[in-house]
Every structure is written in structure tokens, then in C-alpha cells.
Design an enzyme around this catalytic site. Structure first.
Site, PDB file in Angstrom:
ATOM      1  N   HIS A 110      23.844   3.283 -29.388  1.00 38.67           N
ATOM      2  CA  HIS A 110      23.534   3.156 -27.959  1.00 38.67           C
ATOM      3  C   HIS A 110      24.604   2.597 -27.095  1.00 38.67           C
ATOM      4  CE1 HIS A 110      19.341   4.983 -29.128  1.00 38.67           C
ATOM      5  NE2 HIS A 110      19.976   5.969 -29.198  1.00 38.67           N
ATOM      6  N   GLY A 148      11.722  -2.986 -36.476  1.00 33.54           N
ATOM      7  CA  GLY A 148      11.578  -3.225 -35.259  1.00 33.54           C
ATOM      8  C   GLY A 148      11.610  -1.918 -34.400  1.00 33.54           C
TER       9      GLY A 148
HETATM   10  C1  BV8 Z   1      20.254  12.990 -26.433  1.00 33.12           C
HETATM   11  C2  BV8 Z   1      20.746   2.648 -24.166  1.00 33.12           C
HETATM   12  C3  BV8 Z   1      21.060  15.425 -26.438  1.00 33.12           C
HETATM   13  C4  BV8 Z   1      20.178   2.417 -22.872  1.00 33.12           C
HETATM   14  C5  BV8 Z   1      18.820   4.066 -25.085  1.00 33.12           C
HETATM   15  C6  BV8 Z   1      13.671  15.635 -29.256  1.00 33.12           C
HETATM   16  C7  BV8 Z   1      12.388  15.598 -29.118  1.00 33.12           C
HETATM   17  C8  BV8 Z   1      12.275  14.960 -27.848  1.00 33.12           C
HETATM   18  C9  BV8 Z   1      13.070  14.420 -26.675  1.00 33.12           C
HETATM   19  C10 BV8 Z   1      14.335  14.558 -27.137  1.00 33.12           C
HETATM   20  C11 BV8 Z   1      14.918  15.023 -28.364  1.00 33.12           C
HETATM   21  N1  BV8 Z   1      15.979  14.977 -28.513  1.00 33.12           N
HETATM   22  C12 BV8 Z   1      16.510  14.381 -27.296  1.00 33.12           C
HETATM   23  C13 BV8 Z   1      15.484  14.028 -26.674  1.00 33.12           C
HETATM   24  C14 BV8 Z   1      15.669  13.293 -25.359  1.00 33.12           C
HETATM   25  C15 BV8 Z   1      15.819  11.661 -25.427  1.00 33.12           C
HETATM   26  C16 BV8 Z   1      14.510  11.100 -26.194  1.00 33.12           C
HETATM   27  O1  BV8 Z   1      14.569  10.981 -27.557  1.00 33.12           O
HETATM   28  N2  BV8 Z   1      13.440  10.911 -25.403  1.00 33.12           N
HETATM   29  C17 BV8 Z   1      12.169  10.349 -25.974  1.00 33.12           C
HETATM   30  C18 BV8 Z   1      11.673   9.507 -24.804  1.00 33.12           C
HETATM   31  C19 BV8 Z   1      11.103  11.301 -26.514  1.00 33.12           C
HETATM   32  N3  BV8 Z   1      16.772  11.328 -26.126  1.00 33.12           N
HETATM   33  C20 BV8 Z   1      18.098  11.411 -25.730  1.00 33.12           C
HETATM   34  O2  BV8 Z   1      18.128  11.723 -24.337  1.00 33.12           O
HETATM   35  C21 BV8 Z   1      19.264  10.956 -26.460  1.00 33.12           C
HETATM   36  N4  BV8 Z   1      20.436  11.664 -26.144  1.00 33.12           N
HETATM   37  O3  BV8 Z   1      19.429  13.340 -27.094  1.00 33.12           O
HETATM   38  O4  BV8 Z   1      21.530  13.568 -26.066  1.00 33.12           O
HETATM   39  C22 BV8 Z   1      20.471  15.837 -25.243  1.00 33.12           C
HETATM   40  C23 BV8 Z   1      21.020  15.957 -23.968  1.00 33.12           C
HETATM   41  C24 BV8 Z   1      20.311  16.522 -23.047  1.00 33.12           C
HETATM   42  C25 BV8 Z   1      19.080  16.884 -23.115  1.00 33.12           C
HETATM   43  C26 BV8 Z   1      18.607  16.542 -24.370  1.00 33.12           C
HETATM   44  C27 BV8 Z   1      19.267  16.119 -25.580  1.00 33.12           C
HETATM   45  C28 BV8 Z   1      19.727   9.696 -26.082  1.00 33.12           C
HETATM   46  C29 BV8 Z   1      18.871   8.461 -26.239  1.00 33.12           C
HETATM   47  C30 BV8 Z   1      19.280   7.083 -26.269  1.00 33.12           C
HETATM   48  C31 BV8 Z   1      18.825   6.615 -24.813  1.00 33.12           C
HETATM   49  N5  BV8 Z   1      19.282   5.207 -24.625  1.00 33.12           N
HETATM   50  N6  BV8 Z   1      19.021   2.802 -24.919  1.00 33.12           N
HETATM   51  C32 BV8 Z   1      19.571   1.177 -22.654  1.00 33.12           C
HETATM   52  O5  BV8 Z   1      19.254   0.452 -23.485  1.00 33.12           O
HETATM   53  O6  BV8 Z   1      19.681   0.752 -21.188  1.00 33.12           O
HETATM   54  S1  BV8 Z   1      17.199   4.301 -26.038  1.00 33.12           S
HETATM   55  C33 BV8 Z   1      16.354   2.575 -26.007  1.00 33.12           C
HETATM   56  O7  BV8 Z   1      15.237   3.093 -26.034  1.00 33.12           O
HETATM   57  C34 BV8 Z   1      16.847   1.949 -26.988  1.00 33.12           C
HETATM   58  O8  BV8 Z   1      18.076   1.887 -27.341  1.00 33.12           O
HETATM   59  C35 BV8 Z   1      15.912   2.612 -28.131  1.00 33.12           C
HETATM   60  O9  BV8 Z   1      16.478   3.577 -28.700  1.00 33.12           O
HETATM   61  C36 BV8 Z   1      14.671   2.863 -27.372  1.00 33.12           C
HETATM   62  C37 BV8 Z   1      13.518   1.905 -27.511  1.00 33.12           C
HETATM   63  O10 BV8 Z   1      12.997   2.253 -28.857  1.00 33.12           O
HETATM   64  P1  BV8 Z   1      12.680   0.659 -29.687  1.00 33.12           P
HETATM   65  O11 BV8 Z   1      13.996   0.039 -29.755  1.00 33.12           O
HETATM   66  O12 BV8 Z   1      12.276   1.260 -31.204  1.00 33.12           O
HETATM   67  O13 BV8 Z   1      12.124  -0.193 -28.859  1.00 33.12           O
HETATM   68  P2  BV8 Z   1      10.458  -0.086 -28.636  1.00 33.12           P
HETATM   69  O14 BV8 Z   1      10.188  -0.932 -27.593  1.00 33.12           O
HETATM   70  O15 BV8 Z   1       9.908   1.374 -28.392  1.00 33.12           O
HETATM   71  O16 BV8 Z   1       9.574  -0.381 -30.009  1.00 33.12           O
HETATM   72  C38 BV8 Z   1       9.769  -1.777 -30.498  1.00 33.12           C
HETATM   73  C39 BV8 Z   1       9.253  -1.703 -31.855  1.00 33.12           C
HETATM   74  O17 BV8 Z   1       9.334  -2.854 -32.354  1.00 33.12           O
HETATM   75  C40 BV8 Z   1       7.720  -1.410 -31.823  1.00 33.12           C
HETATM   76  O18 BV8 Z   1       7.265  -0.609 -32.887  1.00 33.12           O
HETATM   77  C41 BV8 Z   1       7.058  -2.881 -32.153  1.00 33.12           C
HETATM   78  O19 BV8 Z   1       5.718  -2.795 -32.567  1.00 33.12           O
HETATM   79  C42 BV8 Z   1       8.049  -3.457 -32.888  1.00 33.12           C
HETATM   80  N7  BV8 Z   1       8.126  -5.073 -32.918  1.00 33.12           N
HETATM   81  C43 BV8 Z   1       7.906  -5.636 -31.694  1.00 33.12           C
HETATM   82  N8  BV8 Z   1       8.158  -7.016 -31.855  1.00 33.12           N
HETATM   83  C44 BV8 Z   1       8.462  -7.152 -33.406  1.00 33.12           C
HETATM   84  C45 BV8 Z   1       8.451  -5.825 -33.871  1.00 33.12           C
HETATM   85  N9  BV8 Z   1       8.828  -5.393 -35.051  1.00 33.12           N
HETATM   86  C46 BV8 Z   1       9.017  -6.431 -35.828  1.00 33.12           C
HETATM   87  N10 BV8 Z   1       9.259  -7.781 -35.636  1.00 33.12           N
HETATM   88  C47 BV8 Z   1       8.846  -8.093 -34.512  1.00 33.12           C
HETATM   89  N11 BV8 Z   1       8.676  -9.459 -34.049  1.00 33.12           N
END
Ligand code: BV8
Ligand code: ZN
Length: 289
Positions: A142, A228
């Protein structure tokens, strides 16, 4: 001692959940897997003090992080989006890699120093914080907070300036929009065009060369470490099922249950990962077996 815990861990592992004590991935599996990949999310950096996206960390001022990380948000209010990325840059510049980052570095070192080399190891991170920069075979899928892209000439480069633009200085402590004029925002040293963070925003496609590299690693992956991540954002969210559909093993490291997996390590990854990969504090435990 090792045999003891391996036996103990096999019992718990069959039930998937694991509470307390040294947690090991199946020793033989770790040794016999040919192509190991670590897929990482915000949880990997949580113990470094970097907020995750879910939970209270997911909010900045009154905005959900996910609603600011979009081309539309930048078009509508580039100052607000730059204030958001400036805030994250300044925060991350005060943070250090934690023991989980270190465990991955130590594991890579061991894989690369093995003679003969029998394994490959790659780290695919969704994190844009740069805290995995000590990994050699790293894919920042990303992008990075510390890279910029010119919206006019497309020039891409690293940028660790703090602040990245003078006018952003201090805005990280404000609860309200500053609404800086475009000319006060980070500009391109080549064409004076407006810069943007070189990260992948929602609804933006990933770079093709990145997608190709990821494909190479996942196509051959026989052990995927999912560390994570909540597994809610695509395409990363599809990787575990892709690997397991091809017979690869999945090991999940998270403080809560996320994916069904062959191995689940519930606990802070900084405390668990080193043990599970048998690279605690740099001591090489692999050879003990
Ligand atoms: C795309 C950079 C083509 C920017 C980021 C299919 C179905 C549905 C939706 C979609 C699909 N395909 C595409 C989509 C749309 C979208 C998407 O997935 N939406 C989601 C919300 C449903 N995807 C996109 O848009 C992607 N592009 O598909 O292009 C396209 C084009 C047009 C239209 C459609 C498709 C691009 C996605 C990238 C976006 N950019 N980041 C920035 O950071 O500013 S995403 C960003 O959010 C992060 O990089 C990461 O990917 C995500 C966050 O997730 P996590 O890292 O998992 O973090 P989170 O907080 O959620 O979870 C933390 C975890 O850690 C938890 O489970 C917690 O319990 C655990 N944890 C906490 N502490 C600890 C721990 N574990 C262990 N130890 C600890 N101490
Ligand atoms: Zn330019």
C-alpha cells in the site's frame, strides 16, 4: 524441553486456540516449508505505538481514517488530507520497530544464511509506516508515508522531511481543519506541482509491479504467516484463502480470533512471534531440533 513444549503445543494446536507458554509453529513445518510469506497489518506495529485502523485508533479528528484515504477526499480538501498524513508521518517518526518486527528480520536472516539455502521468505505489509524497512525481501503493497508522488509530473521519491511543508508545522496538534491554500502544501521540486502521499488509497488499484511480485510469492507459498490484520481490506484480505486453497498452511497471529487457520496464536504478536518462529532475541533455536 523443546520436545515437551512441541508435544504440548501440538495438543492445543489441534484445538486451534492457544493460551500461555511458549508457542511454536510445528517445528518440522517451519523447517520443511519451502516458501514462507508473512502478510502483515496494523497489528504488527501496534506495540510500537502506531494506532491501528479499527478501534479508537481508526479515528483522526472527527474522521474515519478510511474516509480520508481516498482520491475523492484529496480532491475535495487536499489540505485536510495532508494534515492527516502529516500527523501520521510526525507520529511514526517518533516510533521504533518492536519485537515482532525484529522477529521477522531475525527469521529472514536465518533463512538467508542457511547453507544450503532451502527456503525463501518474503514479507508483504499493508502498513505504510516503514517499520519493516530492515527486511530485505519486503513488499509495501500500500505504499509508504515517506514517499511522495507529484500529481502533475508523476515524479516519485522518498521524503522524510519533518515537517514535509513548513505550513503544516503544528497542525498535528489541532482538532480543526487549517484549510491551507494549495501553494502552501507539499510541492514537487521538479515542476512545483502538488504532491500527494505515495500510498494506495481506497478505490485505487495497486501498482502492477507490486501485484506481480505478490503473485510470485503467493503462487509458491506453502506457509503463510498472517500477522496483525483484520482481513477486511482487499486485495490483501483474499490472500489467506488463496494460499490455503492451494494446500498452503496458514498461521495467524492476532490478539483476537480472526481467520480459521491451521495455527492460531492469540496474543500480542510482539510477545508471541519470536517464540513461534524460534528466533527469540536473536538466539538461533532452529538448530536445536
Ligand atoms: C482496489 C494505505 C481496485 C493508505 C490502505 C472486494 C469486496 C469489497 C470491497 C472491495 C473489494 N475489492 C476492492 C474493494 C474496495 C476496497 C476494500 O477492500 N474496501 C474494504 C473496506 C471493504 N479495496 C480497495 O479499494 C483497494 N483497491 O481494490 O482497487 C478497485 C478500484 C475501484 C473500485 C473497486 C476496486 C485498495 C485498498 C488499499 C487502501 N489503502 N492503506 C493509508 O494507510 O493511508 S488500506 C489500510 O487499511 C491498511 O493499509 C490496511 O490494509 C487496512 C487496515 O487493515 P489492518 O492493517 O488489518 O488494520 P486493522 O486496524 O483493520 O486491524 C488490525 C488487526 O490487528 C486487528 O485484527 C487487531 O485485532 C490486530 N491487533 C491489534 N494489536 C495487535 C494485533 N494483532 C497482534 N498483536 C497486536 N499487538
Ligand atoms: Zn512534478
Amino acid at each position: 524441553m523443546l520436545q515437551e513444549s512441541a508435544k504440548a503445543s501440538s495438543l492445543e494446536r489441534s484445538q486451534g486456540q492457544y493460551q500461555g507458554g511458549p508457542q511454536l509453529i510445528d517445528v518440522t513445518l517451519l523447517k520443511t516449508s519451502k516458501h514462507i510469506v508473512a502478510l502483515c497489518g496494523a497489528g504488527l506495529s501496534a506495540e510500537s505505538g502506531v494506532p491501528t485502523f479499527r478501534g479508537e485508533g481508526g479515528f483522526w479528528r472527527t474522521f474515519q481514517a478510511t474516509e480520508l484515504a481516498t482520491p475523492k477526499a484529496f480532491e475535495k480538501n487536499p489540505s485536510r488530507v495532508w494534515e492527516f498524513y502529516h500527523y501520521r508521518r510526525e507520529l511514526v517518526l517518533t516510533k521504533k520497530p518492536n519485537r515482532a518486527h525484529k522477529a521477522l528480520v531475525d527469521f529472514e536472516k536465518k533463512v538467508l544464511s542457511a547453507d544450503p539455502k532451502t527456503q525463501t521468505f518474503a514479507v508483504i505489509t499493508q502498513n505504510v509506516d516503514g517499520l519493516s524497512s530492515n527486511i530485505k525481501n519486503l513488499i509495501e503493497m500500500h505504499g509508504s508515508l515517506f514517499k511522495t508522488r507529484c500529481t502533475k509530473c508523476g515524479d516519485r521519491r522518498e521524503n522524510y522531511d519533518s515537517p514535509i511543508a513548513l505550513a503544516l508545522k503544528g497542525t498535528e496538534n489541532s482538532q480543526f481543519d487549517i484549510n491551507l491554500p494549495i501553494e502552501k502544501l507539499p510541492s514537487c521540486s521538479k515542476c512545483k506541482g502538488l504532491l500527494r502521499p505515495d500510498v494506495v488509497w481506497f478505490e485505487e488499484c495497486l501498482d502492477n509491479d507490486i501485484l506481480m511480485k505478490i503473485n510470485v510469492e503467493l503462487e509458491r507459498c506453502d506457509l503463510l504467516l498472517v500477522i496483525g490484520t483484520s482481513g477486511l481490506v482487499y486485495p490483501a484480505a483474499a490472500y489467506a484463502s488463496f494460499v490455503s486453497a492451494r494446500g498452503g498452511k496458514i498461521a495467524v497471529f492476532n490478539i483476537e480470533k480472526t481467520y480459521d487457520a491451521d495455527f492460531e496464536f492469540i496474543g500480542p504478536c510482539g510477545e508471541v512471534l519470536g517464540n513461534a518462529l524460534m528466533v527469540n532475541d536473536g538466539e538461533d533455536k532452529h538448530e536445536v531440533v
